[in-house]
Scaffold this motif. Structure first.
Motif, PDB file in Angstrom:
ATOM      1  N   GLU A  49       0.778  -1.367  -0.145  1.00 17.48           N
ATOM      2  CA  GLU A  49       0.163   0.271  -0.075  1.00 17.48           C
ATOM      3  C   GLU A  49       0.211   1.208   0.168  1.00 17.48           C
ATOM      4  O   GLU A  49       2.009   1.125   0.983  1.00 17.48           O
ATOM      5  N   SER A  50       0.439   2.140  -0.550  1.00 20.12           N
ATOM      6  CA  SER A  50       1.282   3.377  -0.933  1.00 20.12           C
ATOM      7  C   SER A  50       0.541   4.383  -1.347  1.00 20.12           C
ATOM      8  O   SER A  50      -0.733   4.148  -1.071  1.00 20.12           O
ATOM      9  N   ALA A  51       1.177   5.860  -1.931  1.00 18.15           N
ATOM     10  CA  ALA A  51       0.533   6.837  -2.060  1.00 18.15           C
ATOM     11  C   ALA A  51      -0.002   6.862  -2.913  1.00 18.15           C
ATOM     12  O   ALA A  51      -1.362   7.389  -3.050  1.00 18.15           O
ATOM     13  N   LEU A  52      -0.164   5.660  -4.031  1.00 20.52           N
ATOM     14  CA  LEU A  52      -0.392   5.522  -5.106  1.00 20.52           C
ATOM     15  C   LEU A  52      -1.496   4.772  -5.134  1.00 20.52           C
ATOM     16  O   LEU A  52      -2.735   4.823  -5.980  1.00 20.52           O
ATOM     17  N   GLY A  53      -2.153   3.884  -4.081  1.00 18.75           N
ATOM     18  CA  GLY A  53      -2.874   3.096  -4.096  1.00 18.75           C
ATOM     19  C   GLY A  53      -2.373   1.305  -3.574  1.00 18.75           C
ATOM     20  O   GLY A  53      -1.327   1.337  -3.371  1.00 18.75           O
ATOM     21  N   GLN A  54      -3.399   0.691  -3.774  1.00 16.76           N
ATOM     22  CA  GLN A  54      -3.443  -0.123  -2.807  1.00 16.76           C
ATOM     23  C   GLN A  54      -2.522  -1.420  -4.410  1.00 16.76           C
ATOM     24  O   GLN A  54      -3.326  -1.183  -5.657  1.00 16.76           O
TER      25      GLN A  54
END
Length: 178
Positions: A82-87
């Motif tokens: 999971e990152s700032a861009l999404g899962q």
């Protein structure tokens, strides 16, 4: 289907079957069930009748919902990162397909039925297999455990907490060549 739902279905089906048999007997001219059912319809017992009807309706709605809702296994995912861009997620079905591919490449394995379960250290994999009689079952089972754990981690990055192998059958039948 959960055990509660199975029990509810069994009781619901039994009750409806008894009611239909009684009503069918009345329609065929047998008068004894009328006396059995007449006690439910007395005005002083209306509370019992309506409570029973409410329970039957709620049970029917619950069973209907289970019948039309999606299966528990459809649409389940494991979150990889999971990152700032999404899962980034991988479906349970994809992991099961990977397990089937890995295990069927082991010499002496005929059939494979994997099941993915949630454990505290990632996922657990339960494998039911059918093997040939010319193999050493403990060696093949250990090889399956090691290969599945390594390949699933290598390809998906998911930590496999446990791999449980159950040998369902030792099949002497030769595979058909088509």
């Amino acid at each position: 289907m959960r055990p509660f739902d199975r029990a509810l279905l069994a009781v619901y089906t039994f009750f409806l079957t008894v009611i239909f048999v009684l009503f069918s007997a009345i329609m065929l001219g047998w008068t004894t069930p009328q006396f059995l059912l007449r006690g439910l319809f007395y005005p002083d017992r209306a509370g019992i009748f309506w409570a029973l009807m409410a329970i039957l309706i709620l049970a029917g709605v619950r069973l209907f919902w289970i019948g039309v809702s999606k299966s528990d296994r459809v649409g389940r995912y494991v979150v990889l990162t999971e990152s700032a861009l999404g899962q980034i997620r991988v479906s349970i079905q994809a992991i099961e397909n990977l397990v089937v591919k890995v295990v069927t490449q082991v010499n002496g394995v005929r059939e494979v039925k994997p099941r993915i379960v949630s454990v505290s250290q990632g996922v657990g994999i339960q494998i039911r297999a059918v093997v040939t009689p010319d193999i050493n079952v403990p060696d093949v089972s250990e090889r399956i455990q090691v290969l599945v754990k390594e390949k699933v981690f290598e390809i998906t990055g998911i930590t496999v907490g446990s791999v449980r192998v159950s040998i369902d059958n030792i099949s002497a039948q030769k595979p058909r060549v088509e």
